[in-house]
Design an enzyme around this catalytic site. Structure first.
Site, PDB file in Angstrom:
ATOM      1  N   ASP A 117     -14.971 -19.044 -48.809  1.00 20.19           N
ATOM      2  CA  ASP A 117     -15.854 -17.987 -49.283  1.00 20.19           C
ATOM      3  C   ASP A 117     -16.672 -18.522 -50.458  1.00 20.19           C
ATOM      4  O   ASP A 117     -17.690 -19.159 -50.252  1.00 20.19           O
ATOM      5  CB  ASP A 117     -15.023 -16.756 -49.665  1.00 20.19           C
ATOM      6  CG  ASP A 117     -15.855 -15.507 -49.912  1.00 20.19           C
ATOM      7  OD1 ASP A 117     -17.079 -15.537 -49.709  1.00 20.19           O
ATOM      8  OD2 ASP A 117     -15.273 -14.492 -50.319  1.00 20.19           O
ATOM      9  N   VAL A 168     -11.629  -9.400 -44.288  1.00 20.19           N
ATOM     10  CA  VAL A 168     -10.897  -9.640 -43.048  1.00 20.19           C
ATOM     11  C   VAL A 168      -9.419  -9.856 -43.318  1.00 20.19           C
ATOM     12  O   VAL A 168      -9.028 -10.346 -44.375  1.00 20.19           O
ATOM     13  CB  VAL A 168     -11.486 -10.834 -42.256  1.00 20.19           C
ATOM     14  CG1 VAL A 168     -12.869 -10.496 -41.740  1.00 20.19           C
ATOM     15  CG2 VAL A 168     -11.526 -12.101 -43.083  1.00 20.19           C
ATOM     16  N   ASP A 210      -4.520 -11.453 -45.765  1.00 19.67           N
ATOM     17  CA  ASP A 210      -3.874 -10.191 -46.098  1.00 19.67           C
ATOM     18  C   ASP A 210      -4.772  -9.240 -46.873  1.00 19.67           C
ATOM     19  O   ASP A 210      -5.828  -9.622 -47.361  1.00 19.67           O
ATOM     20  CB  ASP A 210      -2.617 -10.464 -46.926  1.00 19.67           C
ATOM     21  CG  ASP A 210      -2.928 -10.858 -48.349  1.00 19.67           C
ATOM     22  OD1 ASP A 210      -2.337 -10.271 -49.264  1.00 19.67           O
ATOM     23  OD2 ASP A 210      -3.774 -11.762 -48.558  1.00 19.67           O
TER      24      ASP A 210
END
Length: 189
Positions: free
Chosen positions: A107, A157, A163
């Protein structure tokens, strides 16, 4: 067999598609014929992808050693602090080895760039990065994964190791937490 969706989670990448991507990534890595491969799986999110990828590589005749590293740039926050800390380090030397860093999500890139630079600084011959999910919209530093399962929009997600509040890691698919677009992030930073 696919698990039915959970309330509040919309399936995005089903287990069958994930398995096909893992096989494709393993084939690309095996074609490179890495020597003395050390797979460094980033905990916690990378454990499912790392296990599946290790088995797929073994089926293609790639011998490797597997280590685990735990890094944090989030702490208790939903957004990265920008500072990466090693919470648990690997226990073997990397000098003159091919290193494959395996994680769930790329990310911001801060954590994986830190991990890549750490392994290179320790003398790795070659360092590559494999991620199941790439979220380029969130990038805060220059880094690209060498192997990507899926390029994903900026969704929160879960599943396949990822998680939300320590829940949903066990899901065999990757799903979107509803109403999460442009919301909080999951996984790496």
């Amino acid at each position: 067999m696919s698990e039915p969706p959970r309330p509040g989670i919309r399936p995005l990448y089903p287990a069958e598609e994930i398995a096909a991507r893992v096989e494709a990534i393993a084939a690309k890595i095996a074609a490179r014929s890495p020597e003395g491969l050390l797979a460094v799986i980033v905990l916690k999110g990378g454990f499912v992808f790392g296990a599946d990828l290790a088995r797929a590589l073994a089926e293609k005749g790639v011998a490797m050693e597997i280590e685990f590293i735990s890094l944090s740039s989030y702490g208790a926050r939903l957004k990265t602090s920008g500072e990466v800390r090693v919470l648990r380090d690997i226990g073997c030397p990397v000098a003159d080895r091919d290193v494959l860093i395996v994680d769930d999500v790329l990310d911001s890139g801060l954590t994986l760039r830190f991990a890549r630079d750490l392994m290179a600084g320790r003398g790795a011959r070659h360092v590559e990065v494999a991620v199941m999910i790439d979220k380029p919209e969130g990038r805060k530093t220059e880094i690209a994964a060498d192997y990507v399962g899926f390029t994903c929009p900026d969704y929160f997600v879960v599943g396949y190791g990822m998680d939300a509040g320590h829940a949903h890691r066990e899901l065999p698919y990757v799903g979107v937490v509803e109403d999460s677009k442009k919301g909080a992030k999951s996984g790496e930073g």
